[in-house]
Design a protein around this motif. Structure first.
Motif, mmCIF file in Angstrom:
data_model
loop_
_atom_site.group_PDB
_atom_site.id
_atom_site.type_symbol
_atom_site.label_atom_id
_atom_site.label_comp_id
_atom_site.label_asym_id
_atom_site.label_seq_id
_atom_site.Cartn_x
_atom_site.Cartn_y
_atom_site.Cartn_z
ATOM 1 N N ALA A 153 0.783 -1.307 0.121
ATOM 2 C CA ALA A 153 0.105 0.074 -0.054
ATOM 3 C C ALA A 153 0.836 1.287 0.028
ATOM 4 N N VAL A 154 1.944 1.250 0.874
ATOM 5 C CA VAL A 154 2.959 2.378 0.639
ATOM 6 C C VAL A 154 3.567 2.812 -0.725
ATOM 7 N N TYR A 155 4.011 1.662 -1.444
ATOM 8 C CA TYR A 155 4.359 2.214 -2.615
ATOM 9 C C TYR A 155 3.457 2.327 -3.686
ATOM 10 N N ILE A 156 2.078 1.727 -3.552
ATOM 11 C CA ILE A 156 1.214 2.275 -4.231
ATOM 12 C C ILE A 156 0.669 3.649 -4.038
ATOM 13 N N ASP A 157 0.645 3.994 -2.903
ATOM 14 C CA ASP A 157 0.392 5.558 -2.537
ATOM 15 C C ASP A 157 1.458 6.483 -3.064
ATOM 16 N N LEU A 158 2.446 5.934 -2.783
ATOM 17 C CA LEU A 158 3.661 7.100 -3.486
ATOM 18 C C LEU A 158 3.608 7.189 -4.997
ATOM 19 N N VAL A 159 3.052 6.284 -5.610
ATOM 20 C CA VAL A 159 2.988 6.322 -7.029
ATOM 21 C C VAL A 159 1.765 7.276 -7.336
ATOM 22 N N ARG A 160 0.797 6.867 -6.594
ATOM 23 C CA ARG A 160 -0.731 7.813 -6.809
ATOM 24 C C ARG A 160 -0.368 9.153 -6.490
ATOM 25 N N PHE A 161 0.244 9.475 -5.419
ATOM 26 C CA PHE A 161 0.736 10.728 -5.098
ATOM 27 C C PHE A 161 1.339 11.561 -6.172
ATOM 28 N N ALA A 162 2.449 10.598 -6.756
ATOM 29 C CA ALA A 162 3.370 11.197 -7.905
ATOM 30 C C ALA A 162 2.392 11.715 -9.154
ATOM 31 N N PHE B 11 -4.743 13.249 -5.473
ATOM 32 C CA PHE B 11 -4.405 12.312 -4.534
ATOM 33 C C PHE B 11 -3.359 13.483 -3.600
ATOM 34 N N GLY B 12 -3.747 13.945 -2.374
ATOM 35 C CA GLY B 12 -2.917 14.839 -1.881
ATOM 36 C C GLY B 12 -2.155 14.126 -0.576
ATOM 37 N N ARG B 13 -1.593 14.770 0.169
ATOM 38 C CA ARG B 13 -0.674 14.320 1.272
ATOM 39 C C ARG B 13 -1.606 13.795 2.366
ATOM 40 N N ASN B 14 -2.867 14.197 2.384
ATOM 41 C CA ASN B 14 -3.750 13.761 3.524
ATOM 42 C C ASN B 14 -3.949 12.384 3.347
ATOM 43 N N GLU B 15 -3.747 11.949 1.935
ATOM 44 C CA GLU B 15 -4.051 10.440 1.742
ATOM 45 C C GLU B 15 -2.980 9.611 1.981
ATOM 46 N N LEU B 16 -1.856 10.014 2.247
ATOM 47 C CA LEU B 16 -0.546 9.360 2.854
ATOM 48 C C LEU B 16 -0.393 8.997 4.251
ATOM 49 N N PRO B 17 -0.112 7.764 4.541
ATOM 50 C CA PRO B 17 0.211 7.519 6.012
ATOM 51 C C PRO B 17 1.408 8.494 6.462
ATOM 52 N N PRO B 18 1.467 8.597 7.822
ATOM 53 C CA PRO B 18 2.599 9.548 8.188
ATOM 54 C C PRO B 18 3.823 9.094 7.991
ATOM 55 N N HIS B 19 4.853 9.796 7.674
ATOM 56 C CA HIS B 19 6.190 9.526 7.482
ATOM 57 C C HIS B 19 6.196 8.380 6.244
ATOM 58 N N VAL B 20 5.824 8.630 5.328
ATOM 59 C CA VAL B 20 5.457 7.513 4.104
ATOM 60 C C VAL B 20 6.842 7.206 3.457
ATOM 61 N N TRP B 21 7.603 8.259 3.326
ATOM 62 C CA TRP B 21 9.019 8.053 2.753
ATOM 63 C C TRP B 21 9.795 7.338 3.529
ATOM 64 N N ALA B 22 9.804 7.720 4.789
ATOM 65 C CA ALA B 22 10.582 6.773 5.664
ATOM 66 C C ALA B 22 10.197 5.392 5.837
ATOM 67 N N VAL B 23 8.862 5.213 5.745
ATOM 68 C CA VAL B 23 8.450 3.768 5.716
ATOM 69 C C VAL B 23 8.701 3.025 4.512
ATOM 70 N N ALA B 24 8.692 3.855 3.532
ATOM 71 C CA ALA B 24 9.236 3.096 2.201
ATOM 72 C C ALA B 24 10.789 2.765 2.078
ATOM 73 N N VAL B 25 11.432 3.694 2.637
ATOM 74 C CA VAL B 25 12.884 3.302 2.763
ATOM 75 C C VAL B 25 13.314 2.204 3.668
ATOM 76 N N GLY B 26 12.343 2.348 4.898
ATOM 77 C CA GLY B 26 12.618 1.301 6.078
ATOM 78 C C GLY B 26 12.258 -0.105 5.517
ATOM 79 N N TRP B 27 11.079 -0.370 4.738
ATOM 80 C CA TRP B 27 10.933 -1.512 4.166
ATOM 81 C C TRP B 27 11.743 -2.009 3.022
ATOM 82 N N ALA B 28 12.279 -1.219 2.364
ATOM 83 C CA ALA B 28 13.255 -1.522 1.392
ATOM 84 C C ALA B 28 14.537 -2.068 2.020
ATOM 85 N N LEU B 29 14.983 -1.577 3.096
ATOM 86 C CA LEU B 29 16.327 -1.944 3.536
ATOM 87 C C LEU B 29 16.298 -3.331 4.494
#
Length: 311
Positions: A259-268, A273-291
């Motif tokens: 869901a995090v990666y889907i929302d990032l592409v939708r936001f882009a 699809f604004g920031r209010n649709e994204l979970p808090p600290h979404v980029w940090a979560v995306a980086v964390g999951w990747a690592l």
């Protein structure tokens, strides 16, 4: 010849021949002569070096698999695009029209198309990873190479298919009224992070799939559940606001990596699809999951390197 000479010769023949290796353990002998166990797992740094050395093989193998995948189909490579589009059409009919999931979501067609394409990338990588070792035993037993090359190649294959499909996806997004902006460039880091996540996931599933042959039959059910929990055809934010769910369910839905990666592409790509649709600290979560998935999956796979293809 004298008796003394005969006696010395007999004594020499009777005495055992000594060797400087007498008394050495097998491990000591191997170390002395520079021998190593055939197929033994190399150190982590050496394994990474070997894997990097096979990068051309990985790229060529992935490209060849993409080309050969649909050779027996009349429409050939068009199925790379048609499969997610047909899925999107089915989901639009069932969830968008019949169940009314599109209510409250602006530009639902682009919203749904992006969700299908991005989730399919992860789903296909997982399914390919499960069979990466068990489905290529002949190659593994015939050639010596880092076994991680196979899950990485299969994930690269899915990425190539996604990039081909994204050309169509972007056209559909444009036809729904979206206008290209600088935010569209955010698709690049989002897909890079998702690719690292997918590689780690494929590596982990490859090790599990090499030992648990029934995992291939189980994965479609797991992935279908993951699909329904990833907000592909509905808004997770709307569900969380509408229903009083337990905090653990709330947390799991917001931290769901798909869901995090889907929302990032939708936001882009989607202006509404604004920031209010994204979970808090979404980029940090995306980086964390990747690592976590990338490093953890690689180490998990490397630990069993010497066992692949045996037994």
């Amino acid at each position: 010849m004298s008796d003394t000479t005969h006696g010395d010769a007999a004594t020499a023949a009777a005495s055992p021949v000594t060797s400087p290796d007498d008394g050495l353990s097998p491990a000591a002998l191997a170390e002395k002569y520079g021998l190593s166990v055939s197929g033994a797992r190399p150190g982590l740094a050496e394994y990474v070096r070997q894997l990097w050395g096979r990068r051309h093989f990985i790229r060529a193998y992935a490209s060849a698999r993409v080309t050969a995948q649909y050779t027996n189909a009349r429409l050939g490579q068009l199925w790379q695009v048609m499969t997610p589009l047909l899925n999107a059409a089915v989901y639009f009919l069932i969830f968008g029209v019949l169940l009314g999931s599109k209510r409250g979501i602006e530009n639902y067609v682009a919203y749904l198309i992006i969700g299908i394409f991005i989730f399919t990338f992860t789903q296909s990588s997982v399914l390919a990873g499960v069979k990466a070792i068990s489905g290529n035993l002949g190659l593994i037993r015939a050639l010596h190479f880092p076994r991680a090359s196979l899950p990485v190649a299969f994930t690269l294959m899915q990425l190539q298919q996604l990039l081909i499909s994204m050309a169509v996806m972007l056209v559909i997004v444009l036809l729904t009224g979206e206008v290209p902006t600088w935010s569209w460039l955010l698709v690049v880091p989002a897909l890079l992070l998702q690719s690292v996540f997918n590689v780690g996931l494929a590596l982990g599933m490859a090790r599990l799939g090499s030992k648990m042959t029934d995992l291939t039959q189980l994965m479609p059910f797991i992935l279908r559940t993951w699909l329904y929990a990833s907000g592909v055809f509905y808004s997770i934010r709307a569900v969380l606001e509408k229903h009083d769910l337990p905090w653990i369910v709330h947390l799991l839905l917001e931290l769901n990596p798909a869901a995090v990666y889907i929302d990032l592409v939708r936001f882009a790509l989607i202006d509404s699809f604004g920031r209010n649709e994204l979970p808090p600290h979404v980029w940090a979560v995306a980086v964390g999951w990747a690592l976590v998935a990338g490093i953890g999956g690689f180490l998990f796979f490397w630990k069993a390197e010497e066992s692949y293809g045996r037994g």
